[in-house]
Write an enzyme that holds these catalytic residues in place. Structure first.
Site, PDB file in Angstrom:
ATOM      1  N   CYS A 189      14.788   6.536 -47.155  1.00  0.00           N
ATOM      2  CA  CYS A 189      13.962   6.192 -45.989  1.00  0.00           C
ATOM      3  C   CYS A 189      13.333   7.431 -45.368  1.00  0.00           C
ATOM      4  O   CYS A 189      12.259   7.343 -44.785  1.00  0.00           O
ATOM      5  CB  CYS A 189      14.793   5.462 -44.948  1.00  0.00           C
ATOM      6  SG  CYS A 189      16.259   6.358 -44.446  1.00  0.00           S
TER       7      CYS A 189
ATOM      8  N   GLU B 226      17.245   0.182 -38.115  1.00  0.00           N
ATOM      9  CA  GLU B 226      17.031   1.440 -38.851  1.00  0.00           C
ATOM     10  C   GLU B 226      16.006   1.128 -39.933  1.00  0.00           C
ATOM     11  O   GLU B 226      16.357   0.624 -40.994  1.00  0.00           O
ATOM     12  CB  GLU B 226      18.351   1.934 -39.450  1.00  0.00           C
ATOM     13  CG  GLU B 226      19.430   2.252 -38.428  1.00  0.00           C
ATOM     14  CD  GLU B 226      19.159   3.545 -37.658  1.00  0.00           C
ATOM     15  OE1 GLU B 226      18.408   4.396 -38.167  1.00  0.00           O
ATOM     16  OE2 GLU B 226      19.688   3.688 -36.546  1.00  0.00           O
TER      17      GLU B 226
HETATM   18  P1  NAD Z   1      17.025  -4.243 -48.811  1.00  0.00           P
HETATM   19  O1  NAD Z   1      16.277  -5.048 -49.826  1.00  0.00           O
HETATM   20  O2  NAD Z   1      18.315  -3.634 -49.157  1.00  0.00           O
HETATM   21  O3  NAD Z   1      17.167  -5.132 -47.550  1.00  0.00           O
HETATM   22  C1  NAD Z   1      17.890  -4.692 -46.461  1.00  0.00           C
HETATM   23  C2  NAD Z   1      18.819  -5.793 -46.065  1.00  0.00           C
HETATM   24  O4  NAD Z   1      18.089  -6.860 -45.522  1.00  0.00           O
HETATM   25  C3  NAD Z   1      19.620  -6.382 -47.214  1.00  0.00           C
HETATM   26  O5  NAD Z   1      20.964  -6.465 -46.838  1.00  0.00           O
HETATM   27  C4  NAD Z   1      18.989  -7.735 -47.404  1.00  0.00           C
HETATM   28  O6  NAD Z   1      19.880  -8.713 -47.886  1.00  0.00           O
HETATM   29  C5  NAD Z   1      18.571  -8.073 -46.024  1.00  0.00           C
HETATM   30  N1  NAD Z   1      17.492  -9.045 -45.950  1.00  0.00           N
HETATM   31  C6  NAD Z   1      16.544  -9.299 -46.860  1.00  0.00           C
HETATM   32  N2  NAD Z   1      15.709 -10.275 -46.408  1.00  0.00           N
HETATM   33  C7  NAD Z   1      16.158 -10.602 -45.183  1.00  0.00           C
HETATM   34  C8  NAD Z   1      15.732 -11.530 -44.210  1.00  0.00           C
HETATM   35  N3  NAD Z   1      14.670 -12.290 -44.385  1.00  0.00           N
HETATM   36  N4  NAD Z   1      16.421 -11.618 -43.070  1.00  0.00           N
HETATM   37  C9  NAD Z   1      17.496 -10.834 -42.852  1.00  0.00           C
HETATM   38  N5  NAD Z   1      17.951  -9.938 -43.735  1.00  0.00           N
HETATM   39  C10 NAD Z   1      17.287  -9.826 -44.888  1.00  0.00           C
HETATM   40  O7  NAD Z   1      16.161  -3.100 -48.254  1.00  0.00           O
HETATM   41  P2  NAD Z   1      14.674  -2.846 -48.355  1.00  0.00           P
HETATM   42  O8  NAD Z   1      14.009  -3.546 -47.238  1.00  0.00           O
HETATM   43  O9  NAD Z   1      14.112  -2.948 -49.714  1.00  0.00           O
HETATM   44  O10 NAD Z   1      14.906  -1.295 -48.035  1.00  0.00           O
HETATM   45  C11 NAD Z   1      13.966  -0.380 -48.133  1.00  0.00           C
HETATM   46  C12 NAD Z   1      13.459  -0.108 -46.770  1.00  0.00           C
HETATM   47  O11 NAD Z   1      14.518   0.240 -45.929  1.00  0.00           O
HETATM   48  C13 NAD Z   1      12.513   1.044 -46.745  1.00  0.00           C
HETATM   49  O12 NAD Z   1      11.447   0.729 -45.889  1.00  0.00           O
HETATM   50  C14 NAD Z   1      13.331   2.160 -46.155  1.00  0.00           C
HETATM   51  O13 NAD Z   1      12.568   3.126 -45.502  1.00  0.00           O
HETATM   52  C15 NAD Z   1      14.221   1.413 -45.231  1.00  0.00           C
HETATM   53  N6  NAD Z   1      15.441   2.152 -44.994  1.00  0.00           N
HETATM   54  C16 NAD Z   1      15.668   2.653 -43.762  1.00  0.00           C
HETATM   55  C17 NAD Z   1      16.804   3.410 -43.533  1.00  0.00           C
HETATM   56  C18 NAD Z   1      17.112   3.990 -42.206  1.00  0.00           C
HETATM   57  O14 NAD Z   1      18.215   4.498 -42.038  1.00  0.00           O
HETATM   58  N7  NAD Z   1      16.229   3.935 -41.239  1.00  0.00           N
HETATM   59  C19 NAD Z   1      17.679   3.631 -44.583  1.00  0.00           C
HETATM   60  C20 NAD Z   1      17.403   3.093 -45.816  1.00  0.00           C
HETATM   61  C21 NAD Z   1      16.289   2.331 -46.031  1.00  0.00           C
END
Ligand code: NAD
Length: 468
Positions: A258, A224
């Protein structure tokens, strides 16, 4: 939006014995406990209670992590997820039913159906922007499908993560559903355990790393992800309503959504009216103290740097307060198309508005870029609506409003291409976390297939050609 896999585990989170926790979940799954539909129902009802009973604590955690208002905490994290859990508890019996199929004549006698089998032990990695909805929400589908579940909330929303770690074992079966706190390094350690399915919510770049690590174990993934979700405002749009809806949804969670309206493609004939009316709506909504606080300094710096670099005209807002980590809701008209505001997902309260001369130009603009998670359109005409639905590819589409596609259990929620793969919500979540096992049963007598056993005669061949 990049937390490196190499980052050390968060010091806030107690180091968990990951292999032991995963072994415990696997063991529970192997007993068959989680397959029992009554167990699934009980867990889903308990999940709903977890959310409803703890509304004040959840709202306080969201206020601490994100500066979220209690109404928005309730609307976006609590009510939506509790509603999902309640819907799944009500329908899980129906969803698990075998789906019998009519077989072709050549397959008779026999019976065939789809048997929904749980994937097994499932890992859910959540994002910070709606920490409860994006961690416990996917868990609804995973539990309904009969899996054991490990939840890894985002470390970027630490109060919410800690609250989930406290509440989940109090409400849910601790041998089948567990929380491990930590950052990207912890996520990678978890993925290395080789789960039976993984659901990740976060940015596209981290999603790519997750996909790579999962590939080593051939773990199927639901991703997602994010992207730049456009809003096309056509020449015949109801501009007053479009402006209010765009402004409201851009301000919720300070635009850190998102499926927030990332940028607007406004027809030249309505552009000025739209900008003015968005400005009016922002002024009204801001009076309610909405939509400014950014999750942390890293994201604040990213956003203020992008704003400082703009070649567009700042028509609304433009201010920021580093000490309070706040950015005023801002509208930028006609930025350069190669500047960060137009190349990177914004994920904050800044809205670029790009002028287009026609619907064709708007459609071409969206299609020339990576497929977004959502595409929005404001129009009064069926012709325009049908063209955009048919010609623009996106995870989901909403006409004449924004965000509400997330809050229905009746439609699948997910991306396409770089905005993700797989989808959940309602029955679609149940399907996503299930293996659709095809089952065919045949009687042994009479043994009609005997006519085509070798040695293959001319007669058998003729018959087989007619049958198959
Ligand atoms: P975040 O920083 O919360 O990271 C998401 C998760 O990934 C966290 O649990 C984090 O610990 C984990 N993570 C971080 N680095 C990692 C790695 N190298 N390997 C595995 N896991 C790792 O989220 P973010 O990336 O800052 O979130 C924002 C992004 O998420 C935006 O692009 C947004 O559009 C997207 N998003 C998508 C949805 C959806 O439903 N499609 C919902 C919310 C956010």
């Amino acid at each position: 939006m990049t937390t490196e896999a190499t980052a050390p585990p968060s010091s806030a989170a107690p180091a968990a014995d990951i292999p032991a926790i995963v072994a415990r979940l696997r063991k529970t799954f192997s007993t068959g406990r989680t397959r029992d539909v009554a167990w699934r129902k009980r867990q889903l009802e308990a999940l709903e209670r977890l959310l409803v009973d703890n509304e004040p604590a959840i709202a306080a955690a969201l206020e601490k992590d994100l500066g979220r208002q209690p109404f928005e905490a309730w609307l976006a994290d609590i009510a939506s997820t509790a509603g999902e859990a309640a819907d799944a508890a009500k329908n899980v019996g129906k969803w698990t039913k075998r789906k019998h199929q009519w077989l072709e004549f050549a397959q008779l006698p026999g019976r065939g159906w789809v048997e929904y089998e749980p994937n097994g032990t499932v890992l859910i990695i959540g994002a910070w922007n709606f920490p409860f909805a994006l961690t416990l929400g996917p868990a609804v589908g995973a539990i309904a499908a009969g899996n054991a579940v490990l939840l890894k909330p985002s470390e970027v929303a630490p109060a919410s993560s800690a609250l989930m770690a406290e509440l989940v074992p109090r409400y849910l079966d601790p041998d089948a559903i567990a929380v491990v706190e930590g950052d990207g390094a912890v996520s990678q350690e978890l993925i290395a355990q080789g789960f039976d399915r993984l659901c990740f919510t976060g940015g596209t770049e981290i999603g790519r790393k997750v996909y790579e690590s999962a590939a080593a174990h051939l773990t199927p993934v639901t991703l997602e992800l994010g992207g730049k979700s456009p809003v096309i405002v056509a020449a015949d749009a109801d501009v007053a309503v479009a402006a209010k809806r765009i402004a409201w949804t851009k301000l919720i969670n300070s635009g850190q959504i998102c499926i927030a309206p990332d940028y607007v493609l406004a027809d030249a004939t309505v552009r000025d009216e739209l900008v003015a009316k968005i400005g009016e709506a922002v002024a009204t909504f801001e009076a309610g103290n909405s939509g400014k606080r950014i999750v942390n300094e890293r994201h604040f710096d990213r956003l203020t740097t992008a704003l400082a670099a703009t070649k567009g005209t700042v028509a609304v807002g433009g201010g920021s307060n580093a000490a309070a980590v706040e950015i005023d809701p801002t509208v930028v008209v006609d930025p350069a198309l190669d500047e960060p505001l137009m190349t990177d997902e914004i994920f904050g309260p800044i809205l670029p508005i790009v002028t287009v001369q026609s619907l064709d130009e708007a459609i071409d603009f969206v299609n020339a870029r990576p497929k977004p998670l959502a595409a929005y359109l404001f129009t009064k005409s069926k012709g325009v609506r049908e063209r955009v639905i048919k010609e623009v590819s996106s995870g989901g589409m909403l006409v004449n409003h924004l965000l509400f596609q997330f809050s229905t259990t009746k439609l699948p929620f997910g991306g396409v291409g770089p905005s993700g793969m797989g989808a959940y919500h309602g029955r679609f979540g149940f399907e996503e976390f299930s293996h659709r096992k095809s089952v065919l049963t045949k009687p042994t007598r009479p043994d009609l297939t005997a006519i085509i056993y070798p040695p293959y005669t001319e007669k058998a061949w003729k018959l087989a050609r007619r049958l198959f």
